[in-house]
Design a protein around this motif. Structure first.
Motif, short mmCIF file in Angstrom:
data_model
loop_
_atom_site.label_atom_id
_atom_site.label_comp_id
_atom_site.label_asym_id
_atom_site.label_seq_id
_atom_site.Cartn_x
_atom_site.Cartn_y
_atom_site.Cartn_z
N LYS A 1 106.66 13.38 14.51
CA LYS A 1 105.20 13.47 14.44
C LYS A 1 104.64 12.06 14.51
O LYS A 1 105.29 11.10 14.09
N THR A 2 103.44 11.95 15.07
CA THR A 2 102.79 10.66 15.19
C THR A 2 101.32 10.81 14.85
O THR A 2 100.66 11.73 15.35
N TRP A 3 100.82 9.92 14.01
CA TRP A 3 99.38 9.86 13.74
C TRP A 3 98.80 8.85 14.72
O TRP A 3 99.23 7.70 14.77
N LYS B 1 93.40 17.64 16.96
CA LYS B 1 92.30 16.69 16.84
C LYS B 1 91.43 17.10 15.66
O LYS B 1 91.26 18.29 15.39
N LYS C 1 94.36 13.75 8.32
CA LYS C 1 95.39 12.76 7.95
C LYS C 1 96.14 13.22 6.71
O LYS C 1 97.38 13.09 6.63
N VAL D 1 92.32 9.92 18.31
CA VAL D 1 92.60 10.13 16.90
C VAL D 1 93.13 11.55 16.74
O VAL D 1 92.62 12.49 17.35
N GLY D 2 94.18 11.69 15.96
CA GLY D 2 94.74 13.00 15.71
C GLY D 2 96.25 12.97 15.55
O GLY D 2 96.84 11.92 15.29
N ILE D 3 96.85 14.12 15.76
CA ILE D 3 98.29 14.29 15.55
C ILE D 3 98.96 14.64 16.86
O ILE D 3 98.48 15.48 17.60
N TYR E 1 98.41 15.89 7.86
CA TYR E 1 99.49 15.27 8.64
C TYR E 1 100.62 14.83 7.72
O TYR E 1 101.80 15.02 8.01
N ASP E 2 100.25 14.22 6.61
CA ASP E 2 101.25 13.72 5.66
C ASP E 2 102.08 14.85 5.05
O ASP E 2 103.18 14.60 4.54
N GLU F 1 95.52 6.79 15.99
CA GLU F 1 94.16 6.36 15.67
C GLU F 1 93.97 4.98 16.29
O GLU F 1 94.59 4.01 15.89
#
Length: 120
Positions: free
Chosen positions: A115-117, A93, A50, A101-103, A53-54, A119
Motif C-alpha cells: 500500500k502507498t499513501w 481518493k 489517512k 492524494v489518496g491510496i 489507510y493506517d 500526497e
C-alpha cells in the motif's frame, strides 16, 4: 424646490452606490468563506482517509479493505502472470476531484501485498 429634489437624487444615488459596494464586498467575502469551508471539508476527508489507510494491513483481502475504507476502490491496473497470478492496483481518493492524494493498494491473488499513501 428644485435644489431639494436634486439633493435627494444625489443622496439616493450615493445610497445606491454604497449599497452596491457593500453588496459586492459581502459577495466576495461569502465566496472566500465558501472556498475556505470547502478546503476544510476536503482536508477533513483527506485526514479521515489517512487514518483508515493506517488500518490496512498486508494480507487483508480486498473486501476487508473496502470494509475499513467504506467504499469500493477504483481499479487502476490489472495484470496476470503465470508465476505471480493476478495483480490488481486499486485507488481510493478522499473526494471525487482529488488529484495526487489518496491510496494506492496492490493486491496479488486477492490479498493486499503493498500500500502507498500518495500526497503531493
Amino acid at each position: 424646490m428644485k435644489n431639494a429634489w436634486k439633493a435627494l437624487r444625489i443622496l439616493l444615488g450615493l445610497a445606491l452606490l454604497v449599497s452596491g459596494v457593500v453588496g459586492i464586498g459581502t459577495a466576495i467575502n461569502n465566496m472566500s468563506l465558501e472556498k475556505e469551508t470547502q478546503e476544510q471539508q476536503e482536508q477533513s476527508m483527506v485526514d479521515t482517509l489517512k487514518v483508515d489507510y493506517d488500518k490496512l494491513e498486508v494480507g487483508m483481502s480486498y473486501d476487508d479493505c473496502v470494509s475499513i475504507l467504506g467504499v469500493e476502490g477504483e481499479l487502476f491496473s490489472e495484470t496476470e502472470s503465470e508465476y505471480f497470478g493476478k495483480t490488481e492496483i486499486y485507488l481510493w481518493k478522499p473526494y471525487e476531484d482529488a488529484i495526487f492524494v489518496g491510496i494506492e493498494a496492490y493486491f496479488t491473488n486477492g490479498k493486499l501485498t503493498d500500500k502507498t499513501w500518495v500526497e503531493a
